[in-house]
Motif scaffolding. Sequence first.
Motif, PDB file in Angstrom:
ATOM      1  N   UNK A  37      17.273 -17.304 -43.332  1.00 44.16           N
ATOM      2  CA  UNK A  37      16.832 -16.728 -42.062  1.00 44.16           C
ATOM      3  C   UNK A  37      17.960 -15.943 -41.396  1.00 44.16           C
ATOM      4  N   UNK A  38      19.167 -16.469 -41.441  1.00 46.08           N
ATOM      5  CA  UNK A  38      20.314 -15.749 -40.881  1.00 46.08           C
ATOM      6  C   UNK A  38      20.513 -14.431 -41.633  1.00 46.08           C
ATOM      7  N   UNK A  39      20.381 -14.456 -42.949  1.00 45.86           N
ATOM      8  CA  UNK A  39      20.542 -13.240 -43.747  1.00 45.86           C
ATOM      9  C   UNK A  39      19.479 -12.205 -43.397  1.00 45.86           C
ATOM     10  N   UNK A  40      18.253 -12.644 -43.154  1.00 52.99           N
ATOM     11  CA  UNK A  40      17.186 -11.719 -42.763  1.00 52.99           C
ATOM     12  C   UNK A  40      17.526 -11.054 -41.436  1.00 52.99           C
ATOM     13  N   UNK A  41      18.013 -11.829 -40.473  1.00 51.84           N
ATOM     14  CA  UNK A  41      18.350 -11.255 -39.173  1.00 51.84           C
ATOM     15  C   UNK A  41      19.578 -10.358 -39.233  1.00 51.84           C
ATOM     16  N   UNK A  42      20.521 -10.646 -40.130  1.00 51.23           N
ATOM     17  CA  UNK A  42      21.664  -9.735 -40.322  1.00 51.23           C
ATOM     18  C   UNK A  42      21.174  -8.403 -40.881  1.00 51.23           C
ATOM     19  N   UNK A  43      20.279  -8.464 -41.862  1.00 48.42           N
ATOM     20  CA  UNK A  43      19.715  -7.231 -42.423  1.00 48.42           C
ATOM     21  C   UNK A  43      18.937  -6.468 -41.358  1.00 48.42           C
ATOM     22  N   UNK A  49      20.750  -0.980 -36.267  1.00 47.71           N
ATOM     23  CA  UNK A  49      21.924  -0.168 -35.938  1.00 47.71           C
ATOM     24  C   UNK A  49      21.803   1.233 -36.529  1.00 47.71           C
ATOM     25  N   UNK A  50      21.347   1.325 -37.771  1.00 57.26           N
ATOM     26  CA  UNK A  50      21.170   2.642 -38.396  1.00 57.26           C
ATOM     27  C   UNK A  50      20.061   3.437 -37.718  1.00 57.26           C
ATOM     28  N   UNK A  51      19.027   2.747 -37.271  1.00 58.19           N
ATOM     29  CA  UNK A  51      17.941   3.436 -36.573  1.00 58.19           C
ATOM     30  C   UNK A  51      18.422   3.968 -35.230  1.00 58.19           C
ATOM     31  N   UNK A  52      19.163   3.155 -34.502  1.00 56.08           N
ATOM     32  CA  UNK A  52      19.586   3.556 -33.163  1.00 56.08           C
ATOM     33  C   UNK A  52      20.671   4.638 -33.171  1.00 56.08           C
ATOM     34  N   UNK A  53      21.513   4.658 -34.210  1.00 58.28           N
ATOM     35  CA  UNK A  53      22.519   5.727 -34.250  1.00 58.28           C
ATOM     36  C   UNK A  53      22.037   6.962 -34.995  1.00 58.28           C
ATOM     37  N   UNK A  54      20.777   6.954 -35.429  1.00 56.68           N
ATOM     38  CA  UNK A  54      20.101   8.109 -36.042  1.00 56.68           C
ATOM     39  C   UNK A  54      20.852   8.640 -37.262  1.00 56.68           C
ATOM     40  N   UNK A  55      21.404   7.743 -38.059  1.00 56.57           N
ATOM     41  CA  UNK A  55      22.181   8.153 -39.228  1.00 56.57           C
ATOM     42  C   UNK A  55      21.356   8.882 -40.276  1.00 56.57           C
TER      43      UNK A  55
END
Length: 95
Positions: A37-43, A49-55
């Motif tokens: 579950x922790x790994x899912x939330x890290x992913x 983060x990639x969505x919000x910085x529009x990479x």
Amino acid sequence: VFFTNPTCLLIIAVVALFPLCLMPNLDALAPFSAFGMVAVFVALGCMLARYLDASYLPGGAFHDEIEQEFRPSFGTYSSPISIHVMPFVCMVFKS
């Protein structure tokens, strides 16, 4: 060494799944479930983060690095009764 698909499936079933089937209680797996579950939330955090910085949007840092054949295209047709939407609708109303 390369194995065929059925051989890999058999190896995984015998080595990993069969011992789990022999356990009388699966409480010992709880820490690994929590880790998963922790790994899912890290992913999820990384994707957010990639969505919000529009990479990956046009003009973003990684947009031009994606080869044209691997870029997604979503089309313009959308209908609530589309055959592509039906599995999701069935999952929502399953109870």
